[in-house]
Design an enzyme around this catalytic site. Structure first.
Site, short mmCIF file in Angstrom:
data_model
loop_
_atom_site.label_atom_id
_atom_site.label_comp_id
_atom_site.label_asym_id
_atom_site.label_seq_id
_atom_site.Cartn_x
_atom_site.Cartn_y
_atom_site.Cartn_z
N LEU A 113 24.14 -41.39 -1.51
CA LEU A 113 23.21 -40.97 -0.46
C LEU A 113 22.52 -42.17 0.17
O LEU A 113 22.14 -42.16 1.33
CB LEU A 113 22.16 -40.02 -1.05
CG LEU A 113 22.68 -38.66 -1.54
CD1 LEU A 113 21.59 -37.92 -2.26
CD2 LEU A 113 23.22 -37.85 -0.37
N GLY A 114 22.30 -43.21 -0.62
CA GLY A 114 21.62 -44.40 -0.10
C GLY A 114 21.72 -45.51 -1.12
O GLY A 114 21.98 -45.25 -2.29
N LYS A 115 21.51 -46.75 -0.67
CA LYS A 115 21.60 -47.89 -1.59
C LYS A 115 20.32 -48.71 -1.51
O LYS A 115 19.76 -48.89 -0.43
CB LYS A 115 22.79 -48.81 -1.18
CG LYS A 115 24.12 -48.43 -1.82
CD LYS A 115 25.11 -49.56 -1.65
CE LYS A 115 26.54 -49.25 -2.10
NZ LYS A 115 26.80 -47.99 -2.74
N GLY A 116 19.81 -49.17 -2.67
CA GLY A 116 18.66 -50.07 -2.66
C GLY A 116 19.12 -51.43 -3.14
O GLY A 116 20.32 -51.64 -3.32
N ALA A 117 18.18 -52.33 -3.37
CA ALA A 117 18.53 -53.69 -3.82
C ALA A 117 19.16 -53.61 -5.22
O ALA A 117 20.24 -54.14 -5.45
CB ALA A 117 17.28 -54.54 -3.84
N PHE A 118 18.44 -52.93 -6.13
CA PHE A 118 18.96 -52.85 -7.52
C PHE A 118 19.21 -51.41 -7.91
O PHE A 118 19.20 -51.08 -9.08
CB PHE A 118 17.94 -53.47 -8.49
CG PHE A 118 17.71 -54.93 -8.21
CD1 PHE A 118 16.62 -55.32 -7.45
CD2 PHE A 118 18.60 -55.89 -8.66
CE1 PHE A 118 16.41 -56.67 -7.16
CE2 PHE A 118 18.39 -57.23 -8.38
CZ PHE A 118 17.29 -57.63 -7.62
N LYS A 122 18.34 -41.42 -8.48
CA LYS A 122 18.23 -42.85 -8.24
C LYS A 122 18.66 -43.54 -9.53
O LYS A 122 18.08 -43.29 -10.58
CB LYS A 122 16.79 -43.23 -7.88
CG LYS A 122 16.61 -44.73 -7.61
CD LYS A 122 15.20 -45.05 -7.17
CE LYS A 122 15.01 -46.53 -6.89
NZ LYS A 122 13.63 -46.84 -6.44
N ASP A 176 4.43 -48.42 1.99
CA ASP A 176 5.66 -48.62 2.76
C ASP A 176 5.98 -47.39 3.61
O ASP A 176 7.12 -46.94 3.70
CB ASP A 176 6.84 -48.94 1.84
CG ASP A 176 7.98 -49.62 2.61
OD1 ASP A 176 9.11 -49.64 2.10
OD2 ASP A 176 7.73 -50.10 3.75
N LYS A 189 6.98 -45.38 6.63
CA LYS A 189 7.75 -45.63 7.85
C LYS A 189 8.77 -44.51 7.97
O LYS A 189 9.07 -43.83 6.98
CB LYS A 189 8.46 -47.00 7.75
CG LYS A 189 9.35 -47.15 6.54
CD LYS A 189 9.95 -48.53 6.47
CE LYS A 189 10.79 -48.70 5.21
NZ LYS A 189 11.42 -50.02 5.12
N ASN A 226 11.33 -43.75 5.32
CA ASN A 226 10.91 -43.21 4.02
C ASN A 226 10.33 -41.81 4.16
O ASN A 226 9.67 -41.32 3.24
CB ASN A 226 9.86 -44.13 3.38
CG ASN A 226 10.49 -45.38 2.80
OD1 ASN A 226 11.69 -45.40 2.52
ND2 ASN A 226 9.70 -46.43 2.64
N ASP A 284 10.21 -42.56 -1.72
CA ASP A 284 10.29 -43.96 -2.09
C ASP A 284 8.93 -44.61 -2.38
O ASP A 284 8.34 -45.26 -1.52
CB ASP A 284 11.04 -44.78 -1.04
CG ASP A 284 11.56 -46.08 -1.66
OD1 ASP A 284 12.46 -46.71 -1.07
OD2 ASP A 284 11.07 -46.44 -2.75
C1 LIG Z 1 14.51 -44.47 -3.23
C2 LIG Z 1 13.60 -43.78 -4.17
C3 LIG Z 1 13.34 -42.37 -3.77
C4 LIG Z 1 14.60 -41.54 -3.85
C5 LIG Z 1 14.25 -40.22 -3.23
C6 LIG Z 1 15.46 -39.34 -3.15
C7 LIG Z 1 15.09 -38.25 -2.17
N1 LIG Z 1 16.08 -37.24 -2.17
C8 LIG Z 1 17.10 -37.32 -1.29
O1 LIG Z 1 17.87 -36.34 -1.13
O2 LIG Z 1 17.27 -38.52 -0.59
C9 LIG Z 1 18.37 -38.43 0.27
C10 LIG Z 1 18.76 -39.80 0.81
O3 LIG Z 1 18.25 -40.80 -0.03
C11 LIG Z 1 17.95 -42.05 0.58
O4 LIG Z 1 16.55 -42.16 0.82
C12 LIG Z 1 15.82 -42.40 -0.40
C13 LIG Z 1 18.63 -42.23 1.92
O5 LIG Z 1 18.23 -43.48 2.45
C14 LIG Z 1 18.16 -41.16 2.82
O6 LIG Z 1 18.99 -41.21 3.96
C15 LIG Z 1 18.27 -39.79 2.21
O7 LIG Z 1 19.19 -38.97 2.92
#
Ligand SMILES: CCCCCCCNC(=O)OC[C@@H]1O[C@H](OC)[C@H](O)[C@@H](O)[C@H]1O
Length: 267
Positions: A13-18, A36, A129, A131, A134, A150
């Site tokens: 769904l998404g990527k962070g640094a770590f 996550k 943060d 924006k 988030n 986040d």
């Molecule tokens: C990063 C720490 C919080 C994780 C929250 C998960 C929320 N549930 C969630 O379903 O997040 C979905 C994706 O997760 C990432 O955003 C955190 C994508 O960038 C977004 O595009 C989003 O679509």
């Protein structure tokens, strides 16, 4: 293996640094979540502390407009944080798709963001943060619930104002953070002002290709309402933005008072 035995991993769904955020399906009941995943082996102890802080803060928060953390599993060197699955995508992409919001939709959107921010501030949590990237939408329909996500940069505020370091995203940084002054909850309200401005016209109040020049403009709190797009925006909307984008953090409106503003109450 508590996580792997209960959940099946699905698409990214998404990527962070770590970390990476993936869809996860709970095996018995097929419930869907966002997980996550953090490889704690690669982390310094400082980063490990930061992830522990994020989980500790998320556990404190149960609110309609905040992405809910359900569980944290630790397996060998991997940490799994199970969150709500939010399928509407980021507010950022919705603004791009719609170009900008009507005043009514923008008011309802910022009201939900202010509710989540007030909830955090009442619990001494500063998000730091805020924006559109988030802020996630519960679904694609206009007026869908907005959920703050986040808390990776969030901090637990001390009693007095404190300098918690230089953190956030350049275009949303407040004057006090840029001036390296002690700061508090007010940094989140400044960011809300930037988000509200963007919701109404689709572009940010402070921008310069040169980051240092942009920081100088932010520190002066110099922004405009260019014609023709701002000519049709109501005075009430501009009044709320003017009360959020105040350089002096002592004079900046609080989340509580912003929720009582006529543009929020009567929109
Ligand atoms: C990063 C720490 C919080 C994780 C929250 C998960 C929320 N549930 C969630 O379903 O997040 C979905 C994706 O997760 C990432 O955003 C955190 C994508 O960038 C977004 O595009 C989003 O679509």
């Amino acid at each position: 293996h508590p996580f792997s035995s209960q959940y099946k991993l699905d698409k990214d769904l998404g990527k962070g640094a770590f970390s990476v955020v993936k869809k996860a399906i709970q095996k018995p009941n097929k419930h869907e979540y966002a997980v996550k995943i953090i490889n704690t082996r690669k982390l310094t102890s400082r980063d490990l502390q930061k992830h522990e802080r994020e989980a500790r803060i998320c556990r404190m928060l149960q609110h309609e407009n905040i992405v809910q953390l359900h569980h944290v599993f630790q397996e060998d060197h991997v940490r799994y944080m199970i969150f709500d699955l939010i399928t509407g995508g980021e507010l950022f992409d919705d603004i791009v798709a719609r170009e900008f919001y009507s005043e009514k939709d923008a008011s309802k959107c910022i009201q939900q963001i202010l509710e989540s921010v007030k909830y955090c501030h009442d619990r001494r949590i500063i998000h730091r943060d805020l924006k559109p990237e988030n802020l996630l939408l519960a679904s694609k329909t206009p007026g869908a619930s907005v959920k703050l996500a986040d808390f990776g940069l969030a901090v637990e505020a001390m009693d007095a104002r404190h300098y918690y370091g230089f953190a956030g995203t350049p275009g949303y940084l407040s004057p006090e953070v840029l001036n390296k002054q002690p700061y508090s909850y007010t940094v989140d309200i400044w960011a809300c002002g930037v988000v509200l401005y963007i919701l109404l016209v689709g572009y940010p109040p402070f921008w310069d290709d040169n980051q240092q020049r942009m920081f100088n403009v932010i520190k002066k709190g110099k922004f405009e309402y260019p014609s023709p797009e701002w000519d049709t925006v109501t005075a009430d909307a501009k009044d709320l933005i003017n009360k959020m984008l105040v350089v002096d953090q002592a004079k900046r409106i609080s989340a509580k008072d912003a929720l009582d503003h006529t543009w929020i109450k009567n929109c």
